[in-house]
Design an enzyme around this catalytic site. Structure first.
Site, PDB file in Angstrom:
ATOM      1  N   LYS A 173       0.839  -1.196   0.000  1.00 49.28           N
ATOM      2  CA  LYS A 173       0.000   0.000   0.000  1.00 49.28           C
ATOM      3  C   LYS A 173       0.882   1.257   0.000  1.00 49.28           C
ATOM      4  CE  LYS A 173      -3.469  -2.850   0.108  1.00 49.28           C
ATOM      5  NZ  LYS A 173      -4.164  -3.454   1.231  1.00 49.28           N
TER       6      LYS A 173
HETATM    7  C1  LIG Z   1      -4.930  -4.499   1.949  1.00 48.19           C
HETATM    8  C2  LIG Z   1      -6.415  -4.405   2.143  1.00 48.19           C
HETATM    9  C3  LIG Z   1      -7.043  -4.642   3.378  1.00 48.19           C
HETATM   10  C4  LIG Z   1      -6.363  -5.253   4.566  1.00 48.19           C
HETATM   11  O1  LIG Z   1      -5.223  -4.689   4.961  1.00 48.19           O
HETATM   12  P1  LIG Z   1      -4.119  -5.530   5.780  1.00 48.19           P
HETATM   13  O2  LIG Z   1      -3.276  -4.442   6.341  1.00 48.19           O
HETATM   14  O3  LIG Z   1      -3.435  -6.408   4.817  1.00 48.19           O
HETATM   15  O4  LIG Z   1      -4.842  -6.292   6.858  1.00 48.19           O
HETATM   16  C5  LIG Z   1      -8.406  -4.403   3.475  1.00 48.19           C
HETATM   17  N1  LIG Z   1      -9.131  -4.004   2.413  1.00 48.19           N
HETATM   18  C6  LIG Z   1      -8.579  -3.802   1.211  1.00 48.19           C
HETATM   19  C7  LIG Z   1      -9.432  -3.358   0.087  1.00 48.19           C
HETATM   20  C8  LIG Z   1      -7.203  -4.022   1.025  1.00 48.19           C
HETATM   21  O5  LIG Z   1      -6.661  -3.866  -0.186  1.00 48.19           O
END
Ligand SMILES: *Cc1c(COP(=O)(O)O)cnc(C)c1O
Length: 351
Positions: free
Chosen positions: A172
């Site tokens: 991210k």
């Molecule tokens: C990455 C993601 C999450 C979860 O995040 P984590 O930090 O991996 O638990 C939730 N929703 C979406 C749409 C994501 O892309």
């Protein structure tokens, strides 16, 4: 052959390393002053009054749902085309996700696909800012795991929903190793979120059953250092997306990622649609270029099948899934990397 080019990759600078090393040499490793400072800076960045750091984006969604008291017997509407965690968080509350289909162009949740009876039964909707373009829907919970730094009509996302959830996973925008953030303007939510992530304790006494969803000072030092580069990284992602749009516009039956004139895109993903998706994916793989498909409809996962969800539920999401391909887009990509992807993709089509 040149080095493998992944579809997503974090970047770590010497400044990031120094920030983490400083904490490793300090008296405090777990939740401490770095967490507070990171929360303050993050809240400011997204235009929210409060930010509460938690251990993952999934934890952020889970604690956000508990703010509304979502529990057994409740139902929450989620889009079919998202990372499974969006729906998993509903299950973690003992509640049931109701999958809504998505709009064909933006791939945002399409609430018209939900019949009125279902709609009335549900206690809320989780909107997902698919790929990093902010969805118009607000209210209950915004899953902004893809859209940190995006805006609608110039307003940052923190001001647009009661609760906004972010992920600090390395794929991210801001990598803390692992981590998540919930932002809100509601003081009572912020207090309760802080209690929930720390076993449900307030002044040492457990008021509710909480979790250990704390984030460490080590992670927050890295997150703070990364957050300082957010704007520069978003600008680079935008450049790469613009180069792809330009290069792929004329390909046959191609569908470029949606954009909307009143909002800025955070370009977590570059999800393009090809009629010959599998062929393109295969060819790029032989060229050492990584891609990913975001996402299989959540209810196609075997676990959801066992819960009784059936194929065919959300036809638009299912059709999109057959054609979607996420091409590499991350701020550390060189112009040469971008050219490599462009040449690789164009090579799948007659000149
Ligand atoms: C990455 C993601 C999450 C979860 O995040 P984590 O930090 O991996 O638990 C939730 N929703 C979406 C749409 C994501 O892309």
């Amino acid at each position: 052959m040149p080095a493998f080019l992944p579809y997503a990759r974090h970047t770590v600078t010497p400044e990031d390393e120094a920030a983490v090393l400083e904490i490793l040499r300090s008296d405090n490793l777990t939740q401490g002053p770095q967490v507070e400072a990171f929360e303050r800076e993050f809240a400011e960045k997204v235009g929210a009054k409060y930010a509460v750091a938690v251990s993952s984006g999934t934890a952020a969604l889970h604690v956000a749902l508990t703010m509304y008291g979502v529990g057994p017997g409740d139902e929450v509407i989620v889009p079919a085309l998202t990372f499974a965690a969006t729906a998993n968080a509903v299950l973690m509350c003992g509640a049931r996700p109701l999958f809504a289909d998505v709009y064909e162009d933006t791939l945002f949740i399409d609430l018209d696909s939900v019949d009125v009876k279902t709609w009335k039964r549900a206690c809320g909707v989780i909107n997902v800012d698919y790929a990093g373009l902010p969805s118009g829907g607000t209210g209950f919970i915004r899953d902004a795991a893809h859209s940190l730094g995006a805006t609608i009509r110039g307003r940052p996302l923190g001001q647009l929903s009661a609760l906004t959830c972010y992920s600090l996973h390395p794929a991210k925008h801001v990598a803390a190793g692992e981590g998540g953030m919930v932002t809100t303007d509601i003081a009572d939510f912020a207090d309760r979120l802080r209690a929930f992530r720390d076993h449900g304790r307030v002044d040492g006494w457990m008021e509710v059953l909480g979790y250990n969803y704390r984030l460490s000072d080590i992670a927050c030092a890295l997150g703070r250092s990364q957050l300082r580069r957010l704007d520069a990284n978003l600008a680079r992602r935008r450049e790469i997306a613009a180069a792809y749009n330009e290069a792929f516009r004329d390909l046959p039956y191609v569908q470029l990622p949606a954009e909307l004139p009143d909002r800025t895109h955070a370009w977590h993903l570059y999800p393009i649609r090809f009629y010959n998706r599998d062929e393109v994916r295969q060819r790029l793989r032989t060229l050492g270029i990584g891609t990913q498909v975001h996402y299989p409809p959540v209810y196609w996962h075997p676990y959801y099948r066992k819960l009784g969800y059936e194929r065919g539920l959300c036809p638009v999401a299912e059709a999109a899934y057959e054609r979607l391909l996420s091409l590499p887009i991350w701020p550390g990509m060189t112009d040469g990397d971008v050219e490599r992807v462009i040449d690789g993709v164009r090579g799948c089509f007659p000149a």
